[in-house]
Design a protein around this motif. Structure first.
Motif, PDB file in Angstrom:
ATOM      1  N   TYR A  51       0.960  -1.100   0.491  1.00  0.00           N
ATOM      2  CA  TYR A  51      -0.035   0.385  -0.214  1.00  0.00           C
ATOM      3  C   TYR A  51       0.933   1.318   0.140  1.00  0.00           C
ATOM      4  O   TYR A  51       1.000   1.940  -0.815  1.00  0.00           O
ATOM      5  CB  TYR A  51      -0.821  -0.386   1.150  1.00  0.00           C
ATOM      6  CG  TYR A  51      -1.886   0.956   1.496  1.00  0.00           C
ATOM      7  CD1 TYR A  51      -2.922   1.210   0.497  1.00  0.00           C
ATOM      8  CD2 TYR A  51      -1.535   1.564   2.342  1.00  0.00           C
ATOM      9  CE1 TYR A  51      -3.688   2.447   0.863  1.00  0.00           C
ATOM     10  CE2 TYR A  51      -2.487   3.231   2.894  1.00  0.00           C
ATOM     11  CZ  TYR A  51      -3.957   3.425   2.139  1.00  0.00           C
ATOM     12  OH  TYR A  51      -4.642   4.472   1.997  1.00  0.00           O
ATOM     13  N   PRO A  52       1.631   1.604   1.416  1.00  0.00           N
ATOM     14  CA  PRO A  52       2.782   2.782   0.799  1.00  0.00           C
ATOM     15  C   PRO A  52       3.305   2.347  -0.355  1.00  0.00           C
ATOM     16  O   PRO A  52       3.413   4.007  -1.353  1.00  0.00           O
ATOM     17  CB  PRO A  52       3.803   2.374   1.692  1.00  0.00           C
ATOM     18  CG  PRO A  52       2.806   0.937   2.838  1.00  0.00           C
ATOM     19  CD  PRO A  52       2.308   0.442   1.912  1.00  0.00           C
ATOM     20  N   VAL A  55       0.850   4.212  -2.633  1.00  0.00           N
ATOM     21  CA  VAL A  55      -0.188   5.804  -2.272  1.00  0.00           C
ATOM     22  C   VAL A  55       1.535   6.807  -3.244  1.00  0.00           C
ATOM     23  O   VAL A  55       0.990   7.399  -3.676  1.00  0.00           O
ATOM     24  CB  VAL A  55      -0.150   5.822  -1.157  1.00  0.00           C
ATOM     25  CG1 VAL A  55      -0.294   6.574  -0.383  1.00  0.00           C
ATOM     26  CG2 VAL A  55      -1.269   4.164  -1.193  1.00  0.00           C
ATOM     27  N   ALA A  56       2.506   6.076  -2.876  1.00  0.00           N
ATOM     28  CA  ALA A  56       3.542   7.043  -3.153  1.00  0.00           C
ATOM     29  C   ALA A  56       3.489   7.049  -4.510  1.00  0.00           C
ATOM     30  O   ALA A  56       3.763   8.004  -4.828  1.00  0.00           O
ATOM     31  CB  ALA A  56       4.889   6.382  -3.546  1.00  0.00           C
ATOM     32  N   LEU A  60       3.327  10.938  -6.455  1.00  0.00           N
ATOM     33  CA  LEU A  60       4.391  10.829  -7.257  1.00  0.00           C
ATOM     34  C   LEU A  60       3.228  11.583  -8.520  1.00  0.00           C
ATOM     35  O   LEU A  60       3.333  12.690  -9.610  1.00  0.00           O
ATOM     36  CB  LEU A  60       5.500  10.382  -7.376  1.00  0.00           C
ATOM     37  CG  LEU A  60       6.076  10.235  -6.312  1.00  0.00           C
ATOM     38  CD1 LEU A  60       6.868   9.522  -5.738  1.00  0.00           C
ATOM     39  CD2 LEU A  60       6.561  11.314  -5.824  1.00  0.00           C
ATOM     40  N   VAL A 295      10.486   5.168  -0.011  1.00  0.00           N
ATOM     41  CA  VAL A 295       9.348   5.865   0.902  1.00  0.00           C
ATOM     42  C   VAL A 295       8.723   4.538   1.587  1.00  0.00           C
ATOM     43  O   VAL A 295       8.707   4.361   2.255  1.00  0.00           O
ATOM     44  CB  VAL A 295       8.039   6.702  -0.317  1.00  0.00           C
ATOM     45  CG1 VAL A 295       7.523   7.075   0.509  1.00  0.00           C
ATOM     46  CG2 VAL A 295       8.645   7.849  -1.251  1.00  0.00           C
TER      47      VAL A 295
END
Lengths: 318, 302
Positions: A51-52, A55-56, A60, A295
């Motif tokens: 997920y992170p 999402v990153a 972007l 990230v």
């Protein structure tokens, strides 16, 4: 008297009017006017571990092409595949390869997909620098961290280990790291670890705890260990073929099992070719993969693995 | 509001002000226990709010409201998508639940024959429905969406259906109480002047009950705005970086964002989550204040 009754009739009347209006309003949200840049919708769902990263990528990309409307959910790898094979999402995040039964459902629904590895997730078991323990077998990890574990002293794990009380540190039950340890490494039916340990969602607290406590051990993501090699000692893991030190290489070549696993995104081939927004998102994701992995605090792909992912991406284009 | 609470309040007031003749040890101990319960409840709440406010204090800025969520720049992450999503959800939840709820309550109170077994069954079920866990309504909404032929469920419509189902029993029950509180004399007067039952209900009973209905509805909505579980089940995304544009628009909701961020490993995001909890609290308190205002402004006494 007469006026009052008119006003009284107005109030419920307005409620009905509001309902009628609501039935007319709403509707067209899907059709954006065609501009020069790409526009459209992309639905991503799946593993909360990936997920992170997704999402990153979403964030972007939003800075470059705001008309590509991406939504990212985190309903878990299994839940993600369920929606993906029901044609509800375009891309599915996964912290394990798709299972045969899941693939069968996808096939039945006529959904063709491509698996892209995006990063490697690795756990690291660390101990205090002064402790004379260097390597644990998988059985010893299970004995130490299993849900029924009563182990209090290093000697109980192995007679050759020092006679030293064990202080345990680990992430809280909400974290993906905990889930990985409980479900995949220990693999107990309850999908839990023992609960009598110092827990924190903040990995820095764990790093300080293990670094500053005699006989302490704990586990967290590999990248945190990488930043703190001066205060911590990582344990090598023996899964049957001898002790393997954790490193980006051993995590990616598969020898550092079971504490390392590849992370994937699954792309619906048809959606990639038909929906320019999906293509834009996936292309952007893979292009900026190393920044995105950073990230998410995962190990970026090695050059070899990255070119494999790029080849797979080329293969989608029909 | 009801007779029972009013009486109890009068009795307690009499005891606490010392005007009661009943000054034995037992009643004083009981009064002490009541005060302790009150103190305990309020203190826990206060500690919780202050603790959250202190944790979130560094992020009480305008970016919290105007920025979208950010994982790349966690120090300036915001909840714009969640706040707007929750507001849209509230609007459509109210549009679905209020007319249905009021109509159902009016039927049960004014038209239904209370001796019939099916009406009694409905009544018992309504009480039970109000106690059903919120997540079950999420599952129900997914089923409803599937029946209506929608493939994507993580949209305003899906979330609003789940929340509307969730607060429907609350609205029906409070509306019935409000309608029941309208004196029988008003109905009889209207009927005696030749109005039909429908005319009496529409022109006399319902307008008189509006303050009670509005209060119940707003309290129901303020429960709905804090729900995360049914929205997760409906499939609302965790991360959305655009504003909702219609009832078919993909959204996220403030409680979902908060839930997701409170367990994040990045301190900045957890701080932002604490600040967002206070924002949600202010939204709920605002709704409750509106309910109190409406009740005081329009309440009638007969």
């Amino acid at each position: 008297m007469n006026r009052t009754s008119v006003r009284r009739a107005l109030v419920p009347g307005m409620a009905v009017l509001a309902l009628a209006l609501s039935a007319c309003g709403g509707g067209d949200a899907g059709s954006d006017g065609g501009g020069d840049s790409v526009s459209g919708k992309v639905a991503v769902d799946g593993s909360s571990t990936v997920y992170p990263m997704s999402v990153a990528a979403q964030e972007l990309l939003a800075e470059e092409s705001p008309k590509v409307k991406v939504t990212v959910g985190e309903s878990g790898t299994g839940g993600g595949f369920e929606a993906f094979c029901a044609d509800k999402t375009d891309i599915s995040d996964a912290s394990r390869p798709i299972k045969d039964e899941e693939a069968a459902i996808c096939e039945e629904a006529g959904i063709e997909y491509t698996e892209l590895q995006v990063a490697t997730d690795a756990l690291t078991m660390v101990v205090n620098k002064d402790l004379d323990v260097d390597c644990l077998t998988v059985d010893q990890i299970i004995k130490l961290w299993g849900p029924d574990s009563k182990v209090k002293n290093w000697k109980e794990l192995d007679p050759s280990f020092p006679d030293q009380e064990i202080k345990l540190f680990g992430p809280g039950t909400d974290s993906g790291t905990y889930d990985y340890m409980a479900a995949d490494v220990i693999g107990a039916e309850s999908e839990t670890t023992r609960s009598d340990y110092e827990s924190s969602e903040d990995d820095n607290v764990l790093v300080q705890g293990v670094g500053g406590t005699e006989g302490a051990t704990g586990y967290f993501g590999y990248t945190y260990y990488e930043e703190n090699t001066d205060t911590l000692k990582a344990l090598a893991i023996d899964s049957g073929d001898g002790c393997v030190e954790p490193s980006a290489e051993t995590a990616q070549d598969g020898s550092y099992t079971p504490l390392a696993r590849p992370l994937f995104v699954y792309v619906n081939n048809a959606k990639y070719n038909d929906n320019k927004a999906v293509a834009a998102y996936v292309d952007f994701y893979i292009e900026n993969l190393s920044d995105i992995a950073e990230v998410g605090k995962f190990i970026p792909l090695s050059d070899e693995l990255y070119s494999e992912t790029q080849t797979a991406l080329e293969g989608i284009k029909g | 509001m009801s007779v029972a609470t009013t009486t109890a309040r009068e009795v307690t007031r009499a005891i606490s002000s010392g005007r009661s003749k009943d000054k034995n040890v037992g009643s004083l101990v009981f009064l002490g226990a009541l005060w302790f319960s009150l103190f305990f409840g309020v203190m826990v709440l206060l500690v919780l709010i202050v603790d959250t406010a202190v944790k979130g204090a560094p992020r009480f800025d305008s970016e919290l409201l105007t920025n979208y969520g950010s994982i790349v720049r966690p120090e300036s992450t915001g909840f714009r998508a969640g706040i707007l999503g929750s507001l849209w959800l509230m609007l459509f939840t109210a549009l679905f639940a209020v007319p249905l709820g009021i109509a159902a309550a009016l039927y049960l109170e004014e038209f239904a024959d209370k001796e019939r077994w099916w009406n009694r069954l409905i009544e018992v079920n309504l009480q039970n429905l109000a106690a059903v866990p919120a997540i079950v309504y999420g599952l129900l909404a997914v089923a409803v969406m599937a029946l209506m032929g929608f493939n994507t469920t993580g949209i305003v419509l899906g979330g609003a259906i789940a929340l509307a189902l969730l607060i429907l029993p609350v609205i029906i029950i409070t509306t019935r109480e409000a309608v029941r509180a309208v004196p029988q004399d008003i109905r009889q007067g209207s009927l005696a002047l030749g109005a039909t039952v429908w005319q009496t209900t529409w022109r006399q009973t319902l307008p008189s009950a509006i303050p009670g209905i509005a209060t119940g509805t707003i309290l129901g909505l303020s429960r709905a705005i804090g729900e995360a579980a049914p929205l997760v089940v409906v499939g609302l995304a965790g991360s959305v970086l655009f504003d909702p544009t219609g009832v078919m628009s993909e959204i996220t909701a403030l409680p979902m964002q908060i839930y997701s961020l409170t367990s994040n490993s990045q301190e900045d995001l957890r701080t932002a989550a604490s600040a967002a909890i206070i924002v949600l609290l202010i939204m709920i308190l605002g709704l409750n204040a509106l309910a109190i205002f409406i009740r005081n402004k329009f309440q009638k006494t007969w």
